[in-house]
Scaffold this active site. Structure first.
Site, PDB file in Angstrom:
ATOM      1  N   LYS A   1       1.120  -9.645  11.327  1.00 11.68           N
ATOM      2  CA  LYS A   1       0.168  -9.532  12.435  1.00 11.68           C
ATOM      3  C   LYS A   1      -0.430 -10.861  12.922  1.00 11.68           C
ATOM      4  O   LYS A   1      -1.602 -10.945  13.254  1.00 11.68           O
ATOM      5  CB  LYS A   1      -0.973  -8.574  12.054  1.00 11.68           C
ATOM      6  CG  LYS A   1      -0.512  -7.152  11.777  1.00 11.68           C
ATOM      7  CD  LYS A   1      -1.663  -6.236  11.395  1.00 11.68           C
ATOM      8  CE  LYS A   1      -2.087  -6.408   9.953  1.00 11.68           C
ATOM      9  NZ  LYS A   1      -3.043  -5.380   9.506  1.00 11.68           N
TER      10      LYS A   1
ATOM     11  N   ASP B   1      -6.795  -0.988   4.855  1.00  9.85           N
ATOM     12  CA  ASP B   1      -7.526  -0.192   5.863  1.00  9.85           C
ATOM     13  C   ASP B   1      -7.064   1.264   5.924  1.00  9.85           C
ATOM     14  O   ASP B   1      -7.843   2.158   6.277  1.00  9.85           O
ATOM     15  CB  ASP B   1      -7.445  -0.844   7.262  1.00  9.85           C
ATOM     16  CG  ASP B   1      -6.034  -1.178   7.703  1.00  9.85           C
ATOM     17  OD1 ASP B   1      -5.090  -0.971   6.923  1.00  9.85           O
ATOM     18  OD2 ASP B   1      -5.868  -1.662   8.836  1.00  9.85           O
TER      19      ASP B   1
END
Ligand code: ADP
Ligand code: MG
Length: 477
Positions: free
Chosen positions: A172, A208
């Site tokens: 990312k 997450d």
């Protein structure tokens, strides 16, 4: 002009739009997959999950299926004050959370991570994080307190304990030197120690996906999958220990553990090549991690806008959009934001208010309603494919778990803000799951903060009770 010619011309002009439609269709058709393709992808996904879980097959598996050290959903008795960090893509946040049974309050602040730190050294990154913690504590008058901290660190990690996570690879857009292969909690503690002005200990590190699952499970006991559709995509779920060949912990009750699938890496061995388009290949080629996170790159927010941009550019170059005239903005990599996709698809009538607004932002000078319609069509093809691909993963997990009722906790701006993502996913998952299976997709609010606080609360309680029992039994061992 001869009469005959006029007739031919009129006929031509009449079929021209259809002909143009056909040309457009030809260039974007690769985004449209068949039902059988999605079914086949689900079987591939299931195979990859099992490969990742097996002790012998894991080393060569691309989907790593990391066991977390989180064994159960919360029981609602968690309480106290906790700090949480949320690092994993677009925003970095520090949070202060108070848990009191079902009541949860939190304050948070977003801190920018400058580009030069995202691609700098690990020491710079963790010094920056420690500085943000210090600022946050100072602003909240917490510098004199000792508050347990939970770290939501959403990159692929091999966990070797609840507060030990070895980063396997950056994704990312992050690439900080000297962190891959290291325990990120140790690096955080070292940075805190270097400062010497805050008293913070990290008791738990979670992903997450786990945060989303835990925070939904706090109010819904059926929650058994955590899904992220934000900067990246990933999912976790609750697996029986007997299916986890990699498990090296105890076999006490509950005989289950949350598995962080790291499914974004699906396709890194070429198994998605049969559905990849030239646009996907371009996105991958120009990314910071070519050849990696192929499934993620076909789905998530960091890449979706760019896929659309490449398709629009292609159409323009063929003279099928904007009369062939583009703009510097439209030709700039990364300049077509994923939020534009949501905005364009939110236009419900022929005024195309949002779409025209986006065109203005991209400094496009000449556009027709037909251009708006085509842009909307391209956006819907790319987002529908993304929603369906993510559904394949969810359906594979649901079929694997084989429970009657499952709630899927979903977090991430792409899912939250795209106008049709939820509905598209429900439709496709329904098609792919075993008959009679029931599921719900539930938006998870602030999972990365609340989830980290819940896991930290449990870890803290265990630690306190261990201290007590040491106190009661003396220290003779
Ligand atoms: P993270 O995944 O880093 O925790 P988010 O869940 O906020 O962060 O997701 C950020 C991603 O969501 C970005 O890639 C951004 O392009 C995308 N995004 C932001 N707003 C929207 C929107 N309105 N519609 C679709 N995608 C969006
Ligand atoms: Mg997030």
């Amino acid at each position: 002009m001869g009469r005959e010619f006029q007739t031919v011309l009129a006929a031509l002009l009449k079929i021209l739009p259809d002909y143009e439609d056909m040309l457009v269709e030809n260039l974007v058709r690769p985004f449209i997959l068949k039902d059988e393709d999605y079914k086949r992808l689900m079987d591939i996904m299931l195979g990859e999950f099992n490969k990742g879980l097996g002790k012998e097959t894991n080393p060569t598996a691309k989907v790593k299926m990391y066991p977390t050290y989180v064994r159960d959903v919360p029981d609602g008795s968690e309480n106290g004050n906790f700090l949480a960090l949320d690092l994993g893509g677009t925003n970095f946040r520090v949070l202060l959370i108070n848990l009191n049974g079902q009541e949860v309050t939190m304050e948070s602040k977003i801190y920018l991570i400058p580009q030069h730190i995202m691609t700098g050294t690990g020491e710079q990154l963790f010094d920056h994080i420690a500085e943000c913690i210090h600022k946050f504590m100072s602003n909240h008058d917490l510098l004199k307190e000792k508050i347990p901290l939970g770290f939501t660190f959403s990159f692929p990690c091999k966990q070797i304990g609840l507060n030990h996570a070895i980063l396997t690879q950056w994704t990312k857009g992050f690439k900080c030197e000297g962190v891959e292969g290291e325990d990120v909690v140790r690096l955080l503690h070292e940075a805190i120690k270097r400062r010497g002005d805050i008293d913070v200990e990290c008791l738990a590190v979670i992903n997450d996906t786990v945060g989303a699952l835990m925070s939904c499970a706090h109010s819904d006991r059926d929650c058994a999958i955590g899904l992220i559709l934000g900067t990246g995509t990933n999912a976790c779920y609750i697996e029986k220990l007997e299916n986890v060949g990699l498990w090296d912990g105890d076999y006490n009750e509950p005989k289950q553990v949350m598995i962080n699938t790291e499914w974004g890496a699906l396709g890194d061995d070429g198994c998605l090549d049969f559905v990849k388009t030239e646009y996907d290949r371009q996105v991958d080629k120009h990314s910071i991690n070519p050849g990696r996170q192929i499934y993620e790159k076909m789905i998530s927010g960091m890449y979706m806008g760019e896929i659309v941009r490449l398709a629009l550019e292609k159409l323009r170059k063929h003279g099928l959009l904007f009369g062939g005239k583009g703009s510097e903005e439209l030709s700039t990599r990364g300049r077509f934001y994923t939020k534009y996709v949501s905005e364009i698809e939110s236009d419900v009538d022929d005024h195309f208010k949002n779409t025209k607004q986006v065109f203005e932002e991209l400094a496009l000078e000449k556009y027709s309603d037909e251009d708006c319609r085509i842009a909307q069509y391209v956006c819907s093809l790319v987002s529908t494919r993304a929603a369906f691909l993510a559904s394949v993963g969810v359906a594979a997990l649901l079929n694997k778990m084989d429970r009657q009722d499952v709630t899927v906790a979903v977090d991430g701006s792409l899912y939250r803000f795209h106008p049709h993502f939820h509905d598209l996913m429900v439709e496709k998952i329904q098609q792919l799951v075993k008959p009679g299976m029931k599921f719900k997709l539930m938006l998870s609010h602030d999972g990365s903060g609340k989830g980290a606080a819940i896991v930290t609360a449990v870890a803290n309680r265990l630690r306190e009770s261990e201290k007590e029992s040491i106190g009661e039994n003396g220290l003779e061992n």
